[in-house]
Scaffold this motif. Structure first.
Motif, PDB file in Angstrom:
ATOM      1  N   GLU A  35       0.864  -1.125   0.069  1.00  0.00           N
ATOM      2  CA  GLU A  35       0.167   0.078  -0.026  1.00  0.00           C
ATOM      3  C   GLU A  35       0.783   1.170   0.090  1.00  0.00           C
ATOM      4  OE1 GLU A  35      -2.589  -0.333   3.498  1.00  0.00           O
ATOM      5  OE2 GLU A  35      -3.772  -2.097   2.563  1.00  0.00           O
ATOM      6  N   ARG A  36       1.903   1.211   0.622  1.00  0.00           N
ATOM      7  CA  ARG A  36       2.768   2.343   0.809  1.00  0.00           C
ATOM      8  C   ARG A  36       3.758   2.679  -0.140  1.00  0.00           C
ATOM      9  NH1 ARG A  36       3.581   0.423   6.151  1.00  0.00           N
ATOM     10  NH2 ARG A  36       5.699   0.018   5.824  1.00  0.00           N
ATOM     11  N   SER A  37       4.228   1.670  -0.937  1.00  0.00           N
ATOM     12  CA  SER A  37       5.195   1.683  -2.218  1.00  0.00           C
ATOM     13  C   SER A  37       4.524   1.338  -3.324  1.00  0.00           C
ATOM     14  CB  SER A  37       6.037   0.772  -1.766  1.00  0.00           C
ATOM     15  OG  SER A  37       5.577  -0.868  -1.891  1.00  0.00           O
ATOM     16  N   GLN A  38       3.318   1.295  -3.469  1.00  0.00           N
ATOM     17  CA  GLN A  38       2.436   0.863  -4.669  1.00  0.00           C
ATOM     18  C   GLN A  38       2.891  -0.347  -5.526  1.00  0.00           C
ATOM     19  OE1 GLN A  38      -0.193   2.980  -5.272  1.00  0.00           O
ATOM     20  NE2 GLN A  38       0.241   3.717  -3.454  1.00  0.00           N
ATOM     21  N   LEU A  39       3.453  -1.124  -4.938  1.00  0.00           N
ATOM     22  CA  LEU A  39       3.916  -2.505  -5.487  1.00  0.00           C
ATOM     23  C   LEU A  39       2.888  -3.677  -5.049  1.00  0.00           C
ATOM     24  CD1 LEU A  39       7.950  -2.405  -4.359  1.00  0.00           C
ATOM     25  CD2 LEU A  39       6.884  -1.898  -6.794  1.00  0.00           C
TER      26      LEU A  39
ATOM     27  N   ASP B  18      16.434 -10.276  10.776  1.00  0.00           N
ATOM     28  CA  ASP B  18      14.868 -10.250  11.344  1.00  0.00           C
ATOM     29  C   ASP B  18      14.122 -10.134   9.854  1.00  0.00           C
ATOM     30  OD1 ASP B  18      12.607  -9.061  13.030  1.00  0.00           O
ATOM     31  OD2 ASP B  18      13.024  -7.176  11.853  1.00  0.00           O
ATOM     32  N   PRO B  19      12.940 -11.011   9.815  1.00  0.00           N
ATOM     33  CA  PRO B  19      12.048 -10.974   8.847  1.00  0.00           C
ATOM     34  C   PRO B  19      11.493  -9.671   8.539  1.00  0.00           C
ATOM     35  CG  PRO B  19      11.824 -12.759  10.393  1.00  0.00           C
ATOM     36  CD  PRO B  19      12.687 -11.838  11.143  1.00  0.00           C
ATOM     37  N   LEU B  20      11.082  -8.993   9.441  1.00  0.00           N
ATOM     38  CA  LEU B  20      10.300  -7.711   9.030  1.00  0.00           C
ATOM     39  C   LEU B  20      11.239  -6.900   8.421  1.00  0.00           C
ATOM     40  CD1 LEU B  20       7.799  -7.299  11.814  1.00  0.00           C
ATOM     41  CD2 LEU B  20       7.226  -8.185   9.399  1.00  0.00           C
ATOM     42  N   THR B  21      12.347  -6.551   9.238  1.00  0.00           N
ATOM     43  CA  THR B  21      13.318  -5.745   8.767  1.00  0.00           C
ATOM     44  C   THR B  21      13.865  -6.069   7.122  1.00  0.00           C
ATOM     45  OG1 THR B  21      14.364  -5.251  10.983  1.00  0.00           O
ATOM     46  CG2 THR B  21      15.658  -4.736   9.113  1.00  0.00           C
ATOM     47  N   ASN B  22      14.216  -7.243   7.089  1.00  0.00           N
ATOM     48  CA  ASN B  22      14.676  -7.579   5.813  1.00  0.00           C
ATOM     49  C   ASN B  22      13.752  -7.173   4.587  1.00  0.00           C
ATOM     50  OD1 ASN B  22      15.265  -9.787   3.526  1.00  0.00           O
ATOM     51  ND2 ASN B  22      17.125 -10.131   4.694  1.00  0.00           N
TER      52      ASN B  22
ATOM     53  N   VAL C 196      12.319  -4.337  -0.046  1.00  0.00           N
ATOM     54  CA  VAL C 196      11.210  -3.529  -0.822  1.00  0.00           C
ATOM     55  C   VAL C 196      11.746  -2.177  -1.263  1.00  0.00           C
ATOM     56  CG1 VAL C 196       9.136  -2.447  -0.547  1.00  0.00           C
ATOM     57  CG2 VAL C 196       9.120  -4.918   0.116  1.00  0.00           C
ATOM     58  N   ARG C 197      12.824  -1.604  -0.132  1.00  0.00           N
ATOM     59  CA  ARG C 197      13.128  -0.125  -0.400  1.00  0.00           C
ATOM     60  C   ARG C 197      14.207  -0.379  -1.677  1.00  0.00           C
ATOM     61  NH1 ARG C 197      15.756   2.933   4.393  1.00  0.00           N
ATOM     62  NH2 ARG C 197      13.627   2.383   5.544  1.00  0.00           N
ATOM     63  N   HIS C 198      14.884  -1.379  -1.802  1.00  0.00           N
ATOM     64  CA  HIS C 198      15.881  -1.511  -2.667  1.00  0.00           C
ATOM     65  C   HIS C 198      15.181  -1.839  -4.215  1.00  0.00           C
ATOM     66  CE1 HIS C 198      19.397  -2.904  -4.946  1.00  0.00           C
ATOM     67  NE2 HIS C 198      18.973  -4.216  -4.919  1.00  0.00           N
ATOM     68  N   LEU C 199      13.918  -2.536  -4.049  1.00  0.00           N
ATOM     69  CA  LEU C 199      13.386  -2.977  -5.178  1.00  0.00           C
ATOM     70  C   LEU C 199      12.514  -1.499  -5.950  1.00  0.00           C
ATOM     71  CD1 LEU C 199      12.070  -4.723  -7.280  1.00  0.00           C
ATOM     72  CD2 LEU C 199      10.233  -5.189  -5.852  1.00  0.00           C
ATOM     73  N   GLN C 200      12.187  -0.714  -5.174  1.00  0.00           N
ATOM     74  CA  GLN C 200      11.410   0.555  -5.472  1.00  0.00           C
ATOM     75  C   GLN C 200      12.669   1.367  -6.161  1.00  0.00           C
ATOM     76  OE1 GLN C 200       9.753   1.820  -1.409  1.00  0.00           O
ATOM     77  NE2 GLN C 200       8.333   2.614  -2.698  1.00  0.00           N
ATOM     78  N   GLY C 201      13.971   1.377  -5.606  1.00  0.00           N
ATOM     79  CA  GLY C 201      14.909   2.232  -6.144  1.00  0.00           C
ATOM     80  C   GLY C 201      15.343   1.737  -7.438  1.00  0.00           C
ATOM     81  N   LEU C 202      15.049   0.274  -7.612  1.00  0.00           N
ATOM     82  CA  LEU C 202      15.748  -0.085  -8.935  1.00  0.00           C
ATOM     83  C   LEU C 202      14.695   0.090  -9.974  1.00  0.00           C
ATOM     84  CD1 LEU C 202      16.870  -3.705  -8.028  1.00  0.00           C
ATOM     85  CD2 LEU C 202      18.332  -1.791  -8.626  1.00  0.00           C
ATOM     86  N   ILE C 203      13.282   0.163  -9.491  1.00  0.00           N
ATOM     87  CA  ILE C 203      12.115   0.458 -10.217  1.00  0.00           C
ATOM     88  C   ILE C 203      12.399   1.960 -10.865  1.00  0.00           C
ATOM     89  CG2 ILE C 203       9.543   0.736 -10.636  1.00  0.00           C
ATOM     90  CD1 ILE C 203       9.386  -1.542  -8.768  1.00  0.00           C
TER      91      ILE C 203
END
Length: 255
Positions: free
Chosen positions: A127-131, A182-186, A191-198
């Motif tokens: 919801e926050r990243s539009q992914l 930590d699963p949530l942190t990972n 997701v932040r890394h994927l956003q940057g690549l997109i």
């Protein structure tokens, strides 16, 4: 002679005074203990006769103990990964999330409760990243098969196989480099890394290929196809869930 007599009288007077003080102190202590004992008996009888008072007293004592314990324990860091729960009560999932959780749990042989936390996090990040949440889950499936302790050939770790050194700054916000496990942190860092690549590429497929390259999977054939195929399977799971829900609603309406 007179001085010696006076001295003897003085010593005798002091001895009598000391004895009187000692007897008075003992008497006071005796009466004090008696009053205390009587008070204990009365309080015990009162609590026995009125259970509600006993419950209130117990709650008051427990509250005091908790306050004392809080005062003696150092307050944990809010962003520390170790302070967060990584499980989810399945009752708190939406129907779509629950259907996806159960399907992934069966396919990858992962316990439903911790997997439910990852599914709920994928929805929240989506919801926050539009992914698409299913895309996030598909990457986890292909990268680690939902093993939070997975380690890749190039040093990538965790659910989304992130590089610890490359994302040291982002991991620092969650307690340091070890928080990559930590699963949530990972998932959040992935997701932040994927956003940057997109943002750097023109198509999702190209961004996914770069993501696989950073995690050490670019050399594997059909990486992008595997991720997108997994996403399509998850799409079908929620479609079946929606169809079943509509059918059940129609049946209830007929009854």
């Amino acid at each position: 002679m007179t001085a010696r007599l006076n001295m003897s009288r003085l010593v005798l007077g002091l001895q009598i005074w000391a004895a009187d003080v000692r007897e008075g102190f003992v008497e006071i202590m005796r009466h004090g203990l008696a009053v205390f004992g009587l008070a204990v008996v009365l309080v015990s009888v009162t609590f026995w006769a009125r259970p509600n008072l006993q419950a209130s007293a117990s709650e008051l004592l427990l509250g005091w103990l908790e306050i004392r314990q809080t005062d003696t324990v150092e307050t944990p860091v809010v962003n520390n990964a170790a302070t967060r729960a990584t499980t989810k009560n399945l009752k708190n999932l939406t129907p779509d999330q629950l259907a996806v959780t159960r399907w992934l749990s069966r396919k990858y042989r992962v316990s439903a409760e911790p997997l439910g936390a990852m599914v709920a996090e994928a929805w929240s990040l989506g919801e926050r990243s539009q992914l698409a949440p299913h895309l996030i889950l598909a990457i986890m499936a292909v990268e680690s098969r939902f093993n939070p302790f997975a380690s890749g050939s190039q040093g990538a770790v965790g659910l989304m196989q992130i590089e610890v050194k490359a994302h040291a700054e982002a991991l620092g916000q969650f307690g340091g480099q070890l928080s990559a496990f930590d699963p949530l942190t990972n998932v959040r860092v992935g997701v932040r890394h994927l956003q940057g690549l997109i943002e750097q590429t023109e198509t999702l497929e190209e961004a996914l290929w770069l993501y696989g390259s950073s995690s050490g999977q670019a050399s594997e054939s059909q990486y992008v196809e595997r991720v997108l195929a997994e996403q399509q399977l998850l799409d079908k799971v929620t479609e079946r869930q929606s169809t079943a829900a509509l059918a059940a609603k129609g049946l209830r309406a007929q009854l």
